[in-house]
Design a protein around this motif. Structure first.
Motif, mmCIF file in Angstrom:
data_model
loop_
_atom_site.group_PDB
_atom_site.id
_atom_site.type_symbol
_atom_site.label_atom_id
_atom_site.label_comp_id
_atom_site.label_asym_id
_atom_site.label_seq_id
_atom_site.Cartn_x
_atom_site.Cartn_y
_atom_site.Cartn_z
ATOM 1 N N GLU A 182 -34.972 -20.356 13.088
ATOM 2 C CA GLU A 182 -33.795 -21.252 13.491
ATOM 3 C C GLU A 182 -32.835 -21.793 12.291
ATOM 4 O O GLU A 182 -31.917 -22.641 12.767
ATOM 5 N N GLY A 183 -33.029 -21.395 11.132
ATOM 6 C CA GLY A 183 -32.029 -21.695 10.066
ATOM 7 C C GLY A 183 -32.584 -22.894 9.251
ATOM 8 O O GLY A 183 -31.792 -23.059 8.218
ATOM 9 N N LEU A 184 -33.840 -23.515 9.608
ATOM 10 C CA LEU A 184 -34.198 -24.366 8.269
ATOM 11 C C LEU A 184 -34.756 -23.556 7.208
ATOM 12 O O LEU A 184 -35.261 -22.197 7.200
ATOM 13 N N SER A 185 -34.688 -24.077 6.152
ATOM 14 C CA SER A 185 -35.239 -23.551 4.704
ATOM 15 C C SER A 185 -36.724 -24.035 4.673
ATOM 16 O O SER A 185 -37.098 -25.029 4.403
ATOM 17 N N VAL A 186 -37.722 -22.968 4.768
ATOM 18 C CA VAL A 186 -39.005 -23.300 4.769
ATOM 19 C C VAL A 186 -39.483 -23.208 3.147
ATOM 20 O O VAL A 186 -39.400 -22.089 2.546
ATOM 21 N N ILE A 187 -40.160 -24.370 2.689
ATOM 22 C CA ILE A 187 -40.573 -24.309 1.302
ATOM 23 C C ILE A 187 -41.502 -23.252 1.057
ATOM 24 O O ILE A 187 -42.552 -23.343 1.741
ATOM 25 N N THR A 188 -41.349 -22.704 -0.337
ATOM 26 C CA THR A 188 -42.359 -21.494 -0.467
ATOM 27 C C THR A 188 -42.301 -20.380 0.451
ATOM 28 O O THR A 188 -43.228 -19.408 0.340
ATOM 29 N N GLY A 189 -41.449 -20.367 1.483
ATOM 30 C CA GLY A 189 -41.321 -19.297 2.259
ATOM 31 C C GLY A 189 -42.379 -19.157 3.341
ATOM 32 O O GLY A 189 -42.431 -18.049 3.919
ATOM 33 N N GLY A 190 -43.174 -20.158 3.637
ATOM 34 C CA GLY A 190 -44.159 -19.993 4.627
ATOM 35 C C GLY A 190 -45.460 -21.173 4.074
ATOM 36 O O GLY A 190 -45.295 -22.306 3.373
ATOM 37 N N THR A 191 -46.530 -20.686 4.409
ATOM 38 C CA THR A 191 -47.784 -21.695 4.386
ATOM 39 C C THR A 191 -49.031 -21.099 4.495
ATOM 40 O O THR A 191 -49.154 -19.964 5.187
ATOM 41 N N ASP A 192 -50.209 -21.576 3.703
ATOM 42 C CA ASP A 192 -51.380 -21.011 3.839
ATOM 43 C C ASP A 192 -52.365 -22.098 4.483
ATOM 44 O O ASP A 192 -53.573 -21.848 4.863
ATOM 45 N N THR A 193 -51.657 -23.183 4.959
ATOM 46 C CA THR A 193 -52.596 -24.322 5.436
ATOM 47 C C THR A 193 -52.169 -24.769 6.744
ATOM 48 O O THR A 193 -51.321 -24.009 7.468
ATOM 49 N N HIS A 194 -52.213 -26.036 7.046
ATOM 50 C CA HIS A 194 -51.840 -26.441 8.482
ATOM 51 C C HIS A 194 -50.472 -27.204 8.206
ATOM 52 O O HIS A 194 -49.783 -27.656 8.984
ATOM 53 N N LEU A 195 -50.096 -27.313 6.896
ATOM 54 C CA LEU A 195 -48.756 -27.933 6.480
ATOM 55 C C LEU A 195 -47.548 -27.229 6.091
ATOM 56 O O LEU A 195 -47.785 -26.183 5.826
ATOM 57 N N ILE A 196 -46.267 -27.394 6.642
ATOM 58 C CA ILE A 196 -45.097 -27.027 6.386
ATOM 59 C C ILE A 196 -44.253 -27.939 5.727
ATOM 60 O O ILE A 196 -44.057 -29.158 6.296
ATOM 61 N N VAL A 197 -43.469 -27.563 4.914
ATOM 62 C CA VAL A 197 -42.238 -28.482 4.360
ATOM 63 C C VAL A 197 -40.971 -27.711 4.691
ATOM 64 O O VAL A 197 -40.876 -26.373 4.015
ATOM 65 N N ALA A 198 -40.096 -28.343 5.245
ATOM 66 C CA ALA A 198 -38.979 -27.669 5.649
ATOM 67 C C ALA A 198 -37.623 -28.471 5.260
ATOM 68 O O ALA A 198 -37.782 -29.646 5.401
ATOM 69 N N ASP A 199 -36.617 -27.773 5.029
ATOM 70 C CA ASP A 199 -35.303 -28.578 4.687
ATOM 71 C C ASP A 199 -34.223 -28.267 5.569
ATOM 72 O O ASP A 199 -34.043 -26.974 5.844
ATOM 73 N N PRO A 200 -33.769 -29.230 6.228
ATOM 74 C CA PRO A 200 -32.638 -28.983 7.373
ATOM 75 C C PRO A 200 -31.142 -28.943 6.659
ATOM 76 O O PRO A 200 -30.395 -28.668 7.692
ATOM 77 N N ALA A 201 -31.034 -28.975 5.430
ATOM 78 C CA ALA A 201 -29.768 -28.769 4.851
ATOM 79 C C ALA A 201 -28.891 -27.690 5.342
ATOM 80 O O ALA A 201 -27.914 -27.978 5.480
ATOM 81 N N PRO A 202 -29.735 -26.534 5.449
ATOM 82 C CA PRO A 202 -28.843 -25.336 5.791
ATOM 83 C C PRO A 202 -28.309 -25.475 7.165
ATOM 84 O O PRO A 202 -27.176 -24.767 7.384
ATOM 85 N N LEU A 203 -28.704 -26.471 7.942
ATOM 86 C CA LEU A 203 -28.054 -26.905 9.347
ATOM 87 C C LEU A 203 -26.853 -27.922 9.300
ATOM 88 O O LEU A 203 -26.511 -28.248 10.092
ATOM 89 N N GLY A 204 -26.597 -28.389 8.095
ATOM 90 C CA GLY A 204 -25.678 -29.162 7.944
ATOM 91 C C GLY A 204 -26.145 -30.558 8.292
ATOM 92 O O GLY A 204 -25.433 -31.414 8.507
ATOM 93 N N ILE A 205 -27.534 -30.963 8.118
ATOM 94 C CA ILE A 205 -28.131 -32.319 8.510
ATOM 95 C C ILE A 205 -28.870 -32.529 7.176
ATOM 96 O O ILE A 205 -29.777 -31.970 6.718
#
Length: 418
Positions: free
Chosen positions: A316-339
């Motif tokens: 959907e265009g968000l930047s997912v930190i580390t390119g994904g996850t090994d766990t239950h947790l996700i870190v995402a940056d909405p900046a690429p969407l201009g927000i």
């Protein structure tokens, strides 16, 4: 003491009586009813939250809520602690068996309380501690100047690699060699990958430091065999009993027999008073649940859901930190969407998508922290994760109809059916 129940004595466990609360205190009853409606009509994407089972909630609302029991089983400062002792003994035995450790202290009131007690057991004010930097995923108890940790100890923060977002183990070794810390803390609140506990153990041994694992987030996955265990490597393991573990809000410390007495003294009487016996009973229930095959399936499904959700957000265009996850947790940056993140969180909340924010590695902005523990407890799977990723993107674009779609999806997967 052995628990027996005579059929001649009609004694029922003490259930939570919501109707009595409505009659006696309708104002608070409305608050609780409102919260129940909130979680039933929104999606809980917070990485630190989950839904405890009815059995766990029953223990929390039990007669043990009234019991004062300072001390430990067999050595209490209050009378009438026979059943309180049994509850704690069961919790300790189940925790030790579940995580393969020699000793468990289940009295900490929270994860932060567990970390405080761990420091008290091993350190003295002024000691140097190496931990993940707060800006790249470290917790407040890992050296924040606003927290006891940053005021009482000298913290040195290690970081992550700028491009990958993964822990920079070469830097960990270099900092440990330079500062010779008394303890090294491995753990984070917004790091979506598994930690290399063996590498941390090696560095700790090289500089003569204790190794403290702060496993508040992954401990439930560890219980379900979906994440590596820090127990074989760390001197002390601090954890929460909620999050993925699905128990009551609280903490615990796991360790070997040689540190058991120091840990117990650090919890009580040094950092805490009376144990919350109803919470300890609820922890025992959760440990028992986590030992079963159903929980193993749940833990692995939670990770699979997180990976699917991360993939969907990236599409959907968000930047997912580390390119994904090994766990239950996700870190995402909405900046690429201009927000920016504050705006993004507000739009998501308005749509009924409830989540948190966290620091981004070496960034000046914050990011979105999401988790799949609660969604997985509700029975959702990969199709729902793809749908939720789309709903998040639609909410960020302020498309109409998202709130109703979220309400309908939540209604299809009620946290407490019936």
């Amino acid at each position: 003491m052995t628990v027996t129940h005579s059929p001649a004595i009609d004694v029922q466990p003490w259930p939570a009586d919501f109707e009595a609360l409505q009659r006696q205190d309708p104002q608070l009853a409305d608050v609780l009813a409102g919260e129940t409606e909130r979680v039933s009509t929104t999606l809980q994407l917070g990485a630190a939250e989950n839904f405890s089972s009815p059995a766990v909630l029953a223990a929390l609302g039990s007669a043990l809520a009234n019991k004062y029991a300072e001390g430990y089983p067999g050595a209490r400062h209050h009378g009438g602690c026979g059943y309180a002792d049994l509850a704690e003994e069961i919790a300790v035995q189940r925790a030790a068996a579940l995580f393969g450790t020699e000793h468990a202290n289940v009295q900490p009131h929270s994860g932060s309380s567990a970390v405080l007690a761990a420091y008290a057991a091993l350190l003295r004010p002024g000691d140097t501690v190496l931990a993940m930097g707060l800006g790249v995923g470290g917790h407040l108890t890992h050296g924040s100047p606003a927290n006891f940790s940053g005021r009482w100890f000298e913290f040195v923060g290690y970081g992550v690699e700028a491009e990958s977002g993964l822990v920079d183990y070469a830097q960990v070794r270099e900092l440990a060699d330079r500062h010779r810390p008394k303890a090294i803390v491995c753990g984070a609140i917004s790091y979506p990958r598994h930690l290399d506990y063996a590498a941390f153990r090696e560095v700790a041994d090289e500089c003569g430091a204790y190794l403290i694992a702060d496993a508040a987030h992954p401990i439930g996955l560890v219980a379900g065999g979906a994440a590596p265990s820090p127990v074989p490597y760390a001197d002390l393991v601090c954890a929460t009993t909620h999050k993925v573990l699905r128990g009551p809000r609280g903490g615990m410390i796991l360790c070997g027999a040689e540190l058991a007495e120091r840990v117990d003294r650090a919890v009580f009487p040094f950092t805490q008073g009376g144990a919350q016996m109803h919470t300890i009973a609820a922890k025992a229930v959760a440990f028992g649940e986590a030992a079963g095959p159903a929980f193993t399936g749940y833990a692995h499904r939670t990770v699979a859901n997180a990976r699917a959700l991360a993939e969907g957000l990236a599409e959907e265009g968000l930047s997912v930190i580390t390119g994904g996850t090994d766990t239950h947790l996700i870190v995402a940056d909405p900046a690429p969407l201009g927000i920016d993140t504050a705006t993004a969180r507000g739009r998501l909340a308005a749509a009924g998508l409830v989540l948190e924010t966290c620091g981004l590695p070496y960034g000046t902005e914050r990011g979105l922290r999401l988790g799949t523990a609660a969604l997985s407890t509700q029975g959702m799977g990969r199709p729902e994760m793809s749908r939720i990723a789309g709903l998040c993107a639609a909410a960020l674009r302020e498309e109409p109809g998202v709130r109703q779609a979220v309400r309908e999806l939540a209604g299809d997967f009620p946290p407490y059916p019936g």
